[in-house]
Design a protein around this motif. Sequence first.
Motif, PDB file in Angstrom:
ATOM      1  N   LYS A 199     -66.303 -46.133  39.763  1.00 45.01           N
ATOM      2  CA  LYS A 199     -65.772 -47.175  38.861  1.00 45.01           C
ATOM      3  C   LYS A 199     -66.123 -46.850  37.425  1.00 45.01           C
ATOM      4  N   ALA A 200     -67.419 -46.501  37.238  1.00 49.56           N
ATOM      5  CA  ALA A 200     -67.892 -46.194  35.884  1.00 49.56           C
ATOM      6  C   ALA A 200     -67.082 -45.043  35.306  1.00 49.56           C
ATOM      7  N   TRP A 201     -66.842 -44.060  36.173  1.00 53.82           N
ATOM      8  CA  TRP A 201     -66.101 -42.892  35.711  1.00 53.82           C
ATOM      9  C   TRP A 201     -64.658 -43.248  35.361  1.00 53.82           C
ATOM     10  N   GLU A 202     -64.059 -44.119  36.208  1.00 53.93           N
ATOM     11  CA  GLU A 202     -62.684 -44.520  35.926  1.00 53.93           C
ATOM     12  C   GLU A 202     -62.602 -45.291  34.614  1.00 53.93           C
ATOM     13  N   ASN A 203     -63.602 -46.148  34.405  1.00 52.09           N
ATOM     14  CA  ASN A 203     -63.648 -46.899  33.141  1.00 52.09           C
ATOM     15  C   ASN A 203     -63.732 -45.943  31.963  1.00 52.09           C
ATOM     16  N   GLN A 204     -64.612 -44.983  32.143  1.00 52.26           N
ATOM     17  CA  GLN A 204     -64.799 -44.023  31.055  1.00 52.26           C
ATOM     18  C   GLN A 204     -63.518 -43.244  30.794  1.00 52.26           C
ATOM     19  N   LYS A 205     -62.861 -42.883  31.918  1.00 55.36           N
ATOM     20  CA  LYS A 205     -61.618 -42.126  31.789  1.00 55.36           C
ATOM     21  C   LYS A 205     -60.578 -42.963  31.032  1.00 55.36           C
ATOM     22  N   ALA A 206     -60.521 -44.241  31.407  1.00 55.03           N
ATOM     23  CA  ALA A 206     -59.556 -45.128  30.758  1.00 55.03           C
ATOM     24  C   ALA A 206     -59.868 -45.228  29.266  1.00 55.03           C
ATOM     25  N   ALA A 207     -61.168 -45.335  28.962  1.00 56.93           N
ATOM     26  CA  ALA A 207     -61.567 -45.456  27.555  1.00 56.93           C
ATOM     27  C   ALA A 207     -61.179 -44.187  26.793  1.00 56.93           C
ATOM     28  N   GLU A 208     -61.407 -43.039  27.466  1.00 58.76           N
ATOM     29  CA  GLU A 208     -61.075 -41.781  26.808  1.00 58.76           C
ATOM     30  C   GLU A 208     -59.579 -41.669  26.553  1.00 58.76           C
ATOM     31  N   LEU A 356     -60.503 -33.464  32.221  1.00 58.11           N
ATOM     32  CA  LEU A 356     -60.557 -34.923  32.106  1.00 58.11           C
ATOM     33  C   LEU A 356     -60.748 -35.554  33.487  1.00 58.11           C
ATOM     34  N   GLU A 357     -60.084 -34.913  34.465  1.00 57.37           N
ATOM     35  CA  GLU A 357     -60.147 -35.458  35.827  1.00 57.37           C
ATOM     36  C   GLU A 357     -61.495 -35.219  36.476  1.00 57.37           C
ATOM     37  N   LYS A 358     -62.197 -34.216  35.990  1.00 57.64           N
ATOM     38  CA  LYS A 358     -63.478 -33.864  36.609  1.00 57.64           C
ATOM     39  C   LYS A 358     -64.443 -35.031  36.504  1.00 57.64           C
ATOM     40  N   MET A 359     -64.970 -35.372  37.648  1.00 62.12           N
ATOM     41  CA  MET A 359     -65.861 -36.526  37.627  1.00 62.12           C
ATOM     42  C   MET A 359     -67.186 -36.124  36.996  1.00 62.12           C
ATOM     43  N   LEU A 360     -67.784 -37.077  36.429  1.00 63.73           N
ATOM     44  CA  LEU A 360     -69.104 -36.842  35.843  1.00 63.73           C
ATOM     45  C   LEU A 360     -70.086 -36.536  36.963  1.00 63.73           C
ATOM     46  N   PRO A 361     -71.062 -35.697  36.700  1.00 60.59           N
ATOM     47  CA  PRO A 361     -72.036 -35.452  37.770  1.00 60.59           C
ATOM     48  C   PRO A 361     -72.755 -36.753  38.129  1.00 60.59           C
ATOM     49  N   TYR A 362     -73.147 -36.835  39.385  1.00 59.02           N
ATOM     50  CA  TYR A 362     -73.844 -38.059  39.804  1.00 59.02           C
ATOM     51  C   TYR A 362     -75.204 -38.147  39.137  1.00 59.02           C
ATOM     52  N   ASP A 363     -75.591 -39.377  38.942  1.00 63.28           N
ATOM     53  CA  ASP A 363     -76.940 -39.555  38.412  1.00 63.28           C
ATOM     54  C   ASP A 363     -77.929 -39.232  39.520  1.00 63.28           C
ATOM     55  N   GLU A 364     -79.148 -39.065  39.163  1.00 62.47           N
ATOM     56  CA  GLU A 364     -80.169 -38.591  40.112  1.00 62.47           C
ATOM     57  C   GLU A 364     -80.285 -39.480  41.342  1.00 62.47           C
ATOM     58  N   ALA A 365     -80.305 -40.792  41.104  1.00 60.53           N
ATOM     59  CA  ALA A 365     -80.501 -41.732  42.221  1.00 60.53           C
ATOM     60  C   ALA A 365     -79.330 -41.651  43.200  1.00 60.53           C
ATOM     61  N   THR A 366     -78.102 -41.606  42.643  1.00 62.78           N
ATOM     62  CA  THR A 366     -76.920 -41.508  43.521  1.00 62.78           C
ATOM     63  C   THR A 366     -76.943 -40.195  44.279  1.00 62.78           C
ATOM     64  N   GLN A 367     -77.270 -39.124  43.549  1.00 61.38           N
ATOM     65  CA  GLN A 367     -77.315 -37.813  44.192  1.00 61.38           C
ATOM     66  C   GLN A 367     -78.329 -37.801  45.331  1.00 61.38           C
ATOM     67  N   ALA A 368     -79.441 -38.455  45.113  1.00 59.38           N
ATOM     68  CA  ALA A 368     -80.475 -38.498  46.158  1.00 59.38           C
ATOM     69  C   ALA A 368     -79.930 -39.222  47.387  1.00 59.38           C
ATOM     70  N   LEU A 369     -79.176 -40.299  47.152  1.00 57.96           N
ATOM     71  CA  LEU A 369     -78.595 -41.043  48.278  1.00 57.96           C
ATOM     72  C   LEU A 369     -77.562 -40.186  49.019  1.00 57.96           C
ATOM     73  N   ILE A 370     -76.779 -39.433  48.237  1.00 58.86           N
ATOM     74  CA  ILE A 370     -75.761 -38.558  48.852  1.00 58.86           C
ATOM     75  C   ILE A 370     -76.451 -37.474  49.685  1.00 58.86           C
ATOM     76  N   ASP A 371     -77.498 -36.890  49.095  1.00 59.91           N
ATOM     77  CA  ASP A 371     -78.211 -35.829  49.821  1.00 59.91           C
ATOM     78  C   ASP A 371     -78.797 -36.362  51.119  1.00 59.91           C
ATOM     79  N   ALA A 372     -79.370 -37.545  51.037  1.00 56.01           N
ATOM     80  CA  ALA A 372     -79.984 -38.137  52.239  1.00 56.01           C
ATOM     81  C   ALA A 372     -78.907 -38.399  53.295  1.00 56.01           C
ATOM     82  N   ALA A 373     -77.769 -38.934  52.850  1.00 57.21           N
ATOM     83  CA  ALA A 373     -76.692 -39.244  53.798  1.00 57.21           C
ATOM     84  C   ALA A 373     -76.137 -37.949  54.394  1.00 57.21           C
TER      85      ALA A 373
END
Length: 526
Positions: A199-208, A356-373
């Motif tokens: 969502k954050a990324w889409e918002n940012q994309k829209a703003a850009e 522009l389409e490239k998503m921003l890298p995940y923040d550390e906390a999200t990345q940790a959750l992804i790695d765990a999953a």
Amino acid sequence: MLLLSLLLSLLSGLASPVEVKRPRGVSLTNHHFYDESRPFTCLDGSATIAFDRVNDDYCDCTDGSDEPGTAACPSGRFHCSNAGYRPQYLPSSRVNDGICDCCDATDEYNSGIVCENTCKEMGRKEREALKQMAEVAKEGFEIKKALIEEASKRKEEKQKKLTELQEGKKVVEEQVETLRSVKEAAEKPEKEAKDIHQKAWENQKAAERAARDEAKAEEAFHELDDDADGMVSITELQTHPELDTDGDGMLSETEAQTLLGNALQADVASFQDTVWAAIKEKYKAEGLVEVQHPSKTPVEEETDTQPDAHVDQLPPDKDYDEEDDEERETEEDGSDEMKVPSPRPSSDVKALEDELEKMLPYDEATQALIDAAQKAREQFEEAEKSLKEMEDSIRSLEKEISFAFGPHGEFSYLYGQCYELTTNEYIYRLCPFNRVSQKPKHSGSETSLGTWGSWIGPGDNKFSVMKYEHGTGCWQGPNRSTIVKLSCGKETVVLSTAEPSRCEYLMEFVTPAACHEPKDLNHDEL
Ligand code: MAN
């Protein structure tokens, strides 16, 4: 003493049987029918004749029984005793025909042919062959005993393995369930975090995009503001006939005024707020038209002064128009970096878009959750894979255990093996309890001659014949099938192959597992 001599004479009688007097060509078992002291009655009862008409070379009985020793009766039979070998019946037509048929030479007593008595020699050879067969059977049977022992051990092991696997399966099933829960538990926060990020990324994309749009609007404003007075006027707007709204190819004063929000001119702020939205789809940056079509003829240059001349010059090809539009769009999108409009290679534009389409890298906390999953997913998949492997092993063990490998499992050693025989044309391959195939010796693909069907030997010897069925279809014939006849031998080999009728094959297969307990070797059957 008397008893002993009686016994001795009996034994010597056994060793060389006394020749019982009977007409020529009569067997010992039938001799009592031929009593010379009485008239002879044909064996089929068809007539009774004087005994001297027996073997008088004239046929009296319909069954030929009055002429056992001549060729007079077409349906008569001649018996030769063949002492030392095997007794034999001949059609009476072979009596005195000049060919030696009986090994004791008795069939040629009046043909001028001299036949040698070969019975002793033949008997000796036959006994030798039988002895050899018996020896093979004996050795084969010893091997078979070992095979049975091995089979029973193997079966026990397989059974044990199966039980272990079934036990192990339960444990792994539980593990899979636990790991599934762990995975699902890890995927929930992972999804939430990813959604937030998305969502954050889409918002940012829209703003850009909005910022770029605004910049483009400003750029267009300055481009349109030909007299640089900080205002875009009706006449300035009219220099862009592509902004035409009523389809007549011209931007009239009224149309221009409408685009300006019913004002006579627009400053940069109101241009960005209202005008840009109304014109941006059609607006063409100046110079772009020139650059897009650098190979224009002078005539075209001239017509370019006409409103929307370029559009008129375009071929009425739909695809071309669309492509052009697309290009225009991407050019516009990339105009942040294109102060001077120039044709950008589409790969560059694409790269910009991709960027522009490239998503921003995940923040550390999200990345940790992804790695765990991800880790939980991998562990779950790993467990699921080993469960599947276990199930496969269980299935194949169950299948193997359920096979009918003979009364004592003696044929189980053949399972998983293949035996070949090469003939002039083909390589035949027998994989017992699995399939039979035929492959041309030189080139060409394999043809299935059937897959394992069942044991089809006769009642008391069921395990002597195998049937393989449902092989490759035969052109205008049945599906190929094979009968495999088993016989006793020390080795395991395909002895012969044949195709007695089209697409129906016959194989002779030798195996110690087909040997039976041999009878006493010293017993002389001849
Ligand atoms: C192939 C082989 C033969 C078979 C014919 C039938 O040539 O499989 O054994 O007789 O096909 O068309």
